[in-house]
Design an enzyme around this catalytic site. Structure first.
Site: not given
Length: 260
Positions: A22, A43, A97, A166, A201, A208
């Site tokens: 992304g 990760r 980010n 969020y 975006v 997810k």
């Protein structure tokens, strides 16, 4: 193309969190194109390794250094910063980010999902910011830059229960970025703080969020012509290119067709 304004960043070190996919991947690529040494962390680093190879074969002047780090774990963040110090002196630009949303409403959500969002979207941003600043300070770097990838959800609460928590974490990013700017002023440094707040975006973000409903995720991006990760990378380049006396506080950008 490469701009004259970006030349002072040539050979300098940028940390990009969440660099495997992304926005993070697009930003990492753009910085490497402008000659920076980019430490890209995530990760899983296989995608960053692939991107590093692509950058190399494209003949970009910079380098991408993949680094495995779980941002929800402070020890891992601290050991990453100490590795960067050992291998590359320190961090001159920090791009916070990495971020995620879990579909956990306020009335029925799982605590674990909330905690994950707090850990990555708020705590990791704060820890990376502190460590990046300390890295700049100990090397007398007076022109560093800390850029937080925020969201339009950090400026208004939309009536979608799956993103309410969020949104709260992104409101935190808005406050943290302005608080950071004020503390940098108090410290009498010219290190700058900026956030970039996009609307939709086209990335894997919605997949997810709606991980049990890929059709809903796909529909999120199909309803309108969305921003691309590259648009975000261009915004980062613009922010870094601003002359030293100019500090961009927040870039709010939406797809032209976005309603909310």
């Amino acid at each position: 193309g490469r701009t004259v304004a970006m030349e002072r960043w040539t050979g300098r070190v940028a940390l990009v969190t969440g660099a495997s996919v992304g926005i993070g991947a697009a930003v990492a690529r753009a910085l490497v194109q402008h000659g920076m040494k980019v430490v890209g962390c995530a990760r899983s680093v296989d995608k960053i390794e692939k991107l590093a190879a692509e950058c190399q074969s494209a003949g970009y002047p910079g380098t991408l250094i993949p680094y495995k780090c779980d941002l929800s774990n402070e020890e891992e963040i601290l050991s990453m910063f100490s590795a960067i110090k050992t291998l590359h002196q320190g961090v001159d630009v920090c791009i916070n980010n990495a971020g995620l949303a879990r579909p956990e409403p306020l009335l029925s959500g799982k605590t674990e999902g909330w905690r994950t969002m707090i850990d990555v979207n708020v705590m990791a941003v704060s820890i990376c910011t502190r460590e990046a600043y300390q890295s700049m300070k100990e090397r007398n770097i007076d022109d560093g830059h800390i850029i937080n990838i925020n969201s339009m959800n950090g400026h208004s609460v939309v009536p979608q229960s799956v993103v309410h928590f969020y949104s709260a974490t992104k409101y935190a990013v808005t406050a943290l970025t302005e608080g950071l700017r004020q503390e940098l002023r108090e410290a009498k440094t010219h290190i700058r703080a900026t956030c970039i707040s996009p609307g939709l975006v086209e990335t894997g973000f919605a997949f997810k969020l709606h991980d049990n409903d890929p059709e809903r995720a796909a529909a999120t991006y199909e309803s309108i012509r969305c921003l691309k990760a590259e648009d975000m990378a261009n915004a980062v380049i613009y922010v870094l290119s601003a002359p030293p006396h100019v500090q961009i506080g927040d870039i709010q950008m939406r797809p032209t067709e976005q309603i909310s």
